[in-house]
Design a protein around this motif. Structure first.
Motif, PDB file in Angstrom:
ATOM      1  N   GLN A  19       0.837  -1.197   0.000  1.00 45.90           N
ATOM      2  CA  GLN A  19       0.000   0.000   0.000  1.00 45.90           C
ATOM      3  C   GLN A  19       0.875   1.252   0.000  1.00 45.90           C
ATOM      4  OE1 GLN A  19      -3.509  -0.145  -0.061  1.00 45.90           O
ATOM      5  NE2 GLN A  19      -3.066  -2.312  -0.450  1.00 45.90           N
ATOM      6  N   ARG A  21       0.207   4.114   1.244  1.00 45.18           N
ATOM      7  CA  ARG A  21      -0.098   5.014   2.362  1.00 45.18           C
ATOM      8  C   ARG A  21      -0.055   4.218   3.655  1.00 45.18           C
ATOM      9  NH1 ARG A  21      -6.631   5.838   2.881  1.00 45.18           N
ATOM     10  NH2 ARG A  21      -7.243   3.663   2.531  1.00 45.18           N
ATOM     11  N   MET A  23      -1.552   2.595   6.868  1.00 45.17           N
ATOM     12  CA  MET A  23      -2.852   1.963   7.100  1.00 45.17           C
ATOM     13  C   MET A  23      -3.704   2.810   8.041  1.00 45.17           C
ATOM     14  SD  MET A  23      -5.257  -0.267   7.108  1.00 45.17           S
ATOM     15  CE  MET A  23      -4.711  -1.676   6.148  1.00 45.17           C
ATOM     16  N   PRO A  24      -4.887   3.267   7.598  1.00 45.36           N
ATOM     17  CA  PRO A  24      -5.736   4.082   8.474  1.00 45.36           C
ATOM     18  C   PRO A  24      -6.125   3.390   9.776  1.00 45.36           C
ATOM     19  CG  PRO A  24      -6.455   4.272   6.190  1.00 45.36           C
ATOM     20  CD  PRO A  24      -5.418   3.188   6.222  1.00 45.36           C
ATOM     21  N   LEU A  25      -6.352   2.085   9.748  1.00 46.47           N
ATOM     22  CA  LEU A  25      -6.704   1.385  10.975  1.00 46.47           C
ATOM     23  C   LEU A  25      -5.549   1.401  11.982  1.00 46.47           C
ATOM     24  CD1 LEU A  25      -8.692  -1.688   9.597  1.00 46.47           C
ATOM     25  CD2 LEU A  25      -9.610   0.230  10.923  1.00 46.47           C
ATOM     26  N   GLN A  27      -3.356   3.957  12.246  1.00 45.53           N
ATOM     27  CA  GLN A  27      -3.350   5.314  12.795  1.00 45.53           C
ATOM     28  C   GLN A  27      -4.486   5.518  13.796  1.00 45.53           C
ATOM     29  OE1 GLN A  27      -3.400   7.070   8.780  1.00 45.53           O
ATOM     30  NE2 GLN A  27      -1.500   8.117   9.308  1.00 45.53           N
ATOM     31  N   LYS A  28      -5.630   4.901  13.532  1.00 46.31           N
ATOM     32  CA  LYS A  28      -6.782   5.073  14.410  1.00 46.31           C
ATOM     33  C   LYS A  28      -6.640   4.315  15.724  1.00 46.31           C
ATOM     34  CE  LYS A  28     -11.801   4.403  14.591  1.00 46.31           C
ATOM     35  NZ  LYS A  28     -13.015   3.994  13.834  1.00 46.31           N
ATOM     36  N   ASP A  51       4.062   1.611   7.177  1.00 41.04           N
ATOM     37  CA  ASP A  51       3.661   1.537   8.581  1.00 41.04           C
ATOM     38  C   ASP A  51       4.868   1.454   9.509  1.00 41.04           C
ATOM     39  OD1 ASP A  51       1.154   1.482   7.445  1.00 41.04           O
ATOM     40  OD2 ASP A  51       0.787  -0.635   7.869  1.00 41.04           O
ATOM     41  N   TRP A  54       6.029   4.912  10.149  1.00 45.19           N
ATOM     42  CA  TRP A  54       5.047   5.606  10.985  1.00 45.19           C
ATOM     43  C   TRP A  54       5.207   5.204  12.445  1.00 45.19           C
ATOM     44  CZ3 TRP A  54       1.011   4.428  14.271  1.00 45.19           C
ATOM     45  CH2 TRP A  54       0.142   5.470  14.582  1.00 45.19           C
ATOM     46  N   ARG A 191     -14.931  -3.402   9.237  1.00 44.86           N
ATOM     47  CA  ARG A 191     -15.356  -2.573   8.105  1.00 44.86           C
ATOM     48  C   ARG A 191     -15.620  -3.452   6.891  1.00 44.86           C
ATOM     49  NH1 ARG A 191     -10.959   2.463   7.835  1.00 44.86           N
ATOM     50  NH2 ARG A 191     -11.342   3.322   9.935  1.00 44.86           N
ATOM     51  N   GLN A 196     -13.990  -0.854  -1.881  1.00 52.70           N
ATOM     52  CA  GLN A 196     -12.688  -0.188  -2.020  1.00 52.70           C
ATOM     53  C   GLN A 196     -11.610  -1.134  -2.546  1.00 52.70           C
ATOM     54  OE1 GLN A 196     -14.397   0.248   1.299  1.00 52.70           O
ATOM     55  NE2 GLN A 196     -15.473   1.757   0.033  1.00 52.70           N
TER      56      GLN A 196
END
Length: 218
Positions: A19, A21, A23-25, A27-28, A51, A54, A191, A196
Motif C-alpha cells: 500500500q 499510504r 494503514m488508516p486502521l 493510525q486510528k 507503517d 510511521w 469494516r 474499495q
C-alpha cells in the motif's frame, strides 16, 4: 511457509499487496494500545510497508522481519536511509536509527529476540499464511512474546472458496482458537471494504471485511 513464492513475488515486482499510504486502521487504533515511547514493536512479514516508518515516528524502536532482501533494500532506499548492515544467526540485520529490519525467516526468531518486544503490529503476516501454518505461527511468534505484550492484529474475512489466498480469510472464531488460550482478545472495529477493493471483486469475491483486534498477552 512457501518462501520461494514470496521471493518470486518481490523479484517479479508482483507486489499488489503493498500500500502507498499508512494503514488508516493503524493510525486510528494504535494509540489505544497505550505503549510508552521507546517500546520495541515487532512487525512480522513487513514487506516495505510505510507503517514501519510511521511506528518509528511515534517514538518506537521497530523490529521489522521480512524474508525478501529486495523489499528490505527498497524500504531503506525509498526512505533515504543508509542502514548499518551485519550478519546475525537469525539473518541479515539492517539498522538505521530506531528502525531495524531483520532479513530472515519469521519462524527462525528466538525467545531472546521476541522477549524484548512490548508490542506487535500484525497487518500482513497472519493473513499471508495458509491454514496449516497459522497455528505454527501463533505458537512460535505469539507464544514467545512476553506477558503484557500488546498487539494490533488486522484480518480479512471473505468466503474463502471464492478466491485462493494469499491473502487468506481468517474469521473471528479462528482468532479465538489461535490466541484465546493466552491472549485477551478485543475486536475494535469491522469494516466492509469490498467496494474499495475492486481487484478482489474482479476475482469473484462477493463479501470482504477487515477487522482490527487488540490482543494482550497474559
Amino acid at each position: 511457509m512457501d518462501t520461494d513464492f514470496w521471493l518470486r513475488r518481490w523479484e517479479q515486482g508482483q507486489i499488489g499487496f503493498h500500500q502507498s499510504r499508512v494503514m488508516p486502521l493503524l493510525q486510528k487504533h494504535w494509540p489505544g494500545l497505550g505503549l510508552p515511547a521507546g517500546s520495541r514493536v515487532l512487525v512480522p512479514l513487513a514487506g516495505k510497508t510505510l507503517d514501519v516508518a510511521w511506528l518509528a515516528e511515534q517514538g518506537h524502536a521497530v523490529l521489522a522481519v521480512e524474508l525478501s532482501p529486495i523489499a528490505v533494500g527498497q524500504f531503506f532506499e525509498e526512505h533515504a536511509l543508509k542502514p548499518e548492515i551485519r550478519s546475525t544467526p537469525l539473518g541479515t540485520l539492517y539498522r538505521a536509527g530506531p528502525i531495524e529490519f531483520l532479513c530472515g525467516d519469521i519462524f527462525g526468531l528466538d525467545a531472546g529476540t521476541l522477549a524484548g518486544c512490548a508490542g506487535c503490529y500484525d497487518r500482513a503476516a497472519l493473513i499471508a499464511l495458509p491454514p496449516e501454518l497459522r497455528g505454527r505461527y501463533a505458537r512460535h511468534v505469539y507464544g514467545q512474546l512476553p506477558a503484557g505484550c500488546r498487539t494490533l492484529l488486522l484480518t480479512l474475512d471473505y468466503p474463502q472458496a471464492e478466491m485462493d489466498g494469499p491473502p487468506f480469510s481468517v474469521p473471528e472464531p479462528e482468532i479465538q482458537t489461535l490466541y484465546g488460550d493466552r491472549w485477551r482478545i478485543e475486536r475494535l472495529e469491522t469494516r466492509d471494504i469490498l467496494a474499495q477493493e475492486p481487484r478482489f471483486a474482479a476475482r469473484g469475491v462477493s463479501r470482504m471485511q477487515t477487522s482490527a483486534f487488540r490482543l494482550t498477552a497474559s
